[in-house]
Write a protein that holds these residues in place. Structure first.
Motif, mmCIF file in Angstrom:
data_model
loop_
_atom_site.group_PDB
_atom_site.id
_atom_site.type_symbol
_atom_site.label_atom_id
_atom_site.label_comp_id
_atom_site.label_asym_id
_atom_site.label_seq_id
_atom_site.Cartn_x
_atom_site.Cartn_y
_atom_site.Cartn_z
ATOM 1 N N THR A 187 99.573 40.380 25.259
ATOM 2 C CA THR A 187 99.947 41.233 26.385
ATOM 3 C C THR A 187 99.860 42.696 25.966
ATOM 4 O OG1 THR A 187 102.310 41.386 25.882
ATOM 5 C CG2 THR A 187 101.608 39.506 27.246
ATOM 6 N N PRO A 188 99.590 43.584 26.927
ATOM 7 C CA PRO A 188 99.598 45.015 26.606
ATOM 8 C C PRO A 188 100.959 45.478 26.087
ATOM 9 C CG PRO A 188 98.539 44.654 28.723
ATOM 10 C CD PRO A 188 99.144 43.344 28.299
ATOM 11 N N GLU A 189 102.034 44.887 26.582
ATOM 12 C CA GLU A 189 103.380 45.282 26.150
ATOM 13 C C GLU A 189 103.604 44.976 24.670
ATOM 14 O OE1 GLU A 189 103.048 44.972 30.370
ATOM 15 O OE2 GLU A 189 102.767 43.373 28.900
ATOM 16 N N GLU A 190 103.134 43.812 24.202
ATOM 17 C CA GLU A 190 103.252 43.477 22.776
ATOM 18 C C GLU A 190 102.481 44.482 21.925
ATOM 19 O OE1 GLU A 190 101.718 39.581 22.230
ATOM 20 O OE2 GLU A 190 103.407 38.600 23.221
ATOM 21 N N ALA A 191 101.280 44.811 22.361
ATOM 22 C CA ALA A 191 100.459 45.772 21.620
ATOM 23 C C ALA A 191 101.121 47.146 21.606
ATOM 24 C CB ALA A 191 99.060 45.855 22.240
ATOM 25 N N GLN A 192 101.658 47.564 22.746
ATOM 26 C CA GLN A 192 102.334 48.862 22.850
ATOM 27 C C GLN A 192 103.516 48.932 21.893
ATOM 28 O OE1 GLN A 192 101.183 51.282 25.098
ATOM 29 N NE2 GLN A 192 102.464 52.579 23.877
ATOM 30 N N SER A 193 104.286 47.858 21.814
ATOM 31 C CA SER A 193 105.436 47.809 20.912
ATOM 32 C C SER A 193 104.984 47.927 19.455
ATOM 33 C CB SER A 193 106.192 46.504 21.128
ATOM 34 O OG SER A 193 107.253 46.401 20.228
ATOM 35 N N TYR A 194 103.922 47.226 19.094
ATOM 36 C CA TYR A 194 103.396 47.307 17.730
ATOM 37 C C TYR A 194 102.935 48.721 17.399
ATOM 38 C CZ TYR A 194 100.430 46.644 13.677
ATOM 39 O OH TYR A 194 99.849 46.763 12.431
ATOM 40 N N ILE A 195 102.229 49.350 18.327
ATOM 41 C CA ILE A 195 101.754 50.715 18.111
ATOM 42 C C ILE A 195 102.937 51.652 17.890
ATOM 43 C CG2 ILE A 195 100.632 52.704 19.210
ATOM 44 C CD1 ILE A 195 98.828 50.627 20.654
ATOM 45 N N ARG A 196 103.937 51.531 18.746
ATOM 46 C CA ARG A 196 105.112 52.402 18.654
ATOM 47 C C ARG A 196 105.816 52.229 17.312
ATOM 48 N NH1 ARG A 196 106.407 51.459 23.603
ATOM 49 N NH2 ARG A 196 107.553 49.587 23.127
ATOM 50 N N GLU A 197 105.919 50.994 16.830
ATOM 51 C CA GLU A 197 106.672 50.721 15.603
ATOM 52 C C GLU A 197 105.860 50.904 14.320
ATOM 53 O OE1 GLU A 197 108.212 46.792 16.081
ATOM 54 O OE2 GLU A 197 109.276 47.320 17.925
ATOM 55 N N ASN A 198 104.535 50.747 14.401
ATOM 56 C CA ASN A 198 103.744 50.708 13.171
ATOM 57 C C ASN A 198 102.641 51.742 13.052
ATOM 58 O OD1 ASN A 198 104.770 48.126 11.855
ATOM 59 N ND2 ASN A 198 104.374 47.512 13.954
ATOM 60 N N ILE A 199 102.175 52.284 14.155
ATOM 61 C CA ILE A 199 101.036 53.187 14.073
ATOM 62 C C ILE A 199 101.407 54.601 14.468
ATOM 63 C CG2 ILE A 199 98.731 53.694 14.965
ATOM 64 C CD1 ILE A 199 98.304 50.679 15.237
ATOM 65 N N SER A 200 102.092 54.780 15.567
ATOM 66 C CA SER A 200 102.344 56.119 16.100
ATOM 67 C C SER A 200 103.042 57.033 15.120
ATOM 68 C CB SER A 200 103.167 56.025 17.392
ATOM 69 O OG SER A 200 102.421 55.389 18.383
ATOM 70 N N ALA A 201 104.055 56.550 14.450
ATOM 71 C CA ALA A 201 104.830 57.418 13.567
ATOM 72 C C ALA A 201 104.078 57.751 12.284
ATOM 73 C CB ALA A 201 106.160 56.755 13.233
ATOM 74 N N ASN A 202 103.064 56.965 11.959
ATOM 75 C CA ASN A 202 102.379 57.146 10.688
ATOM 76 C C ASN A 202 100.984 57.737 10.800
ATOM 77 O OD1 ASN A 202 104.557 55.881 9.402
ATOM 78 N ND2 ASN A 202 103.724 53.887 9.925
ATOM 79 N N SER A 203 100.486 57.924 12.011
ATOM 80 C CA SER A 203 99.098 58.329 12.176
ATOM 81 C C SER A 203 98.965 59.537 13.076
ATOM 82 C CB SER A 203 98.296 57.175 12.780
ATOM 83 O OG SER A 203 98.385 56.037 11.972
ATOM 84 N N ARG A 204 97.870 60.243 12.895
ATOM 85 C CA ARG A 204 97.503 61.336 13.802
ATOM 86 C C ARG A 204 96.181 60.963 14.436
ATOM 87 N NH1 ARG A 204 99.936 66.376 13.459
ATOM 88 N NH2 ARG A 204 98.003 67.311 14.181
ATOM 89 N N ALA A 205 96.129 61.106 15.719
ATOM 90 C CA ALA A 205 94.892 60.791 16.432
ATOM 91 C C ALA A 205 93.979 62.004 16.430
ATOM 92 C CB ALA A 205 95.207 60.381 17.869
ATOM 93 N N VAL A 206 92.685 61.726 16.397
ATOM 94 C CA VAL A 206 91.683 62.771 16.489
ATOM 95 C C VAL A 206 90.802 62.431 17.678
ATOM 96 C CG1 VAL A 206 89.763 63.902 15.321
ATOM 97 C CG2 VAL A 206 91.699 63.040 13.990
ATOM 98 N N SER A 207 90.681 63.365 18.593
ATOM 99 C CA SER A 207 89.852 63.112 19.773
ATOM 100 C C SER A 207 88.382 63.171 19.380
ATOM 101 C CB SER A 207 90.131 64.157 20.854
ATOM 102 O OG SER A 207 89.422 65.343 20.575
ATOM 103 N N PRO A 208 87.499 62.660 20.231
ATOM 104 C CA PRO A 208 86.070 62.758 19.929
ATOM 105 C C PRO A 208 85.599 64.202 19.823
ATOM 106 C CG PRO A 208 86.468 61.324 21.822
ATOM 107 C CD PRO A 208 87.771 61.942 21.445
ATOM 108 N N PHE A 209 86.382 65.144 20.341
ATOM 109 C CA PHE A 209 86.017 66.555 20.307
ATOM 110 C C PHE A 209 86.652 67.285 19.129
ATOM 111 C CE2 PHE A 209 86.252 65.106 24.723
ATOM 112 C CZ PHE A 209 84.901 65.158 25.024
ATOM 113 N N GLY A 210 87.353 66.544 18.248
ATOM 114 C CA GLY A 210 87.958 67.146 17.075
ATOM 115 C C GLY A 210 89.363 67.675 17.298
#
Length: 101
Positions: free
Chosen positions: A58-81
């Protein structure tokens, strides 16, 4: 057939297209995050992060994983830099990211 372009498009039922679209916000959040790969394996979403593959039904399970494991540890880079903040915006479900200096 010389010089002709052949295009192939997926042909999903309306129900499958809606189910796949449910992951659009999650996919938007992951787009450009260094070290993260993702893809839809209908009816699930696969995310690979830190060489560990996880499948979410489900999208909700994925969202929870992102919030707990990826968001706090990563910085996103857009295709435009552009760089986004250390916490990925939750507004991506409306189709936008908030850029941070």
């Amino acid at each position: 057939m010389d010089g002709m372009t052949i295009s192939i498009y997926p042909d999903y039922t309306a129900r499958v297209a809606r189910a796949r679209a449910g992951y659009n916000g999650v996919r938007q959040q992951l787009r450009g995050v260094e070290g993260v790969r993702y893809g839809i394996l209908y009816p699930a979403l696969r995310i690979t992060h830190n060489n560990q593959e996880r499948i979410f039904s489900t999208p909700e399970e994925a969202q929870s994983y992102i919030r707990e494991n990826i968001s706090a540890n990563s910085r996103a880079v857009s295709p435009f830099g552009w760089r986004y903040g250390s916490e990925l915006s939750t507004t991506t479900q409306q189709g936008r990211l908030d850029a941070v200096d």
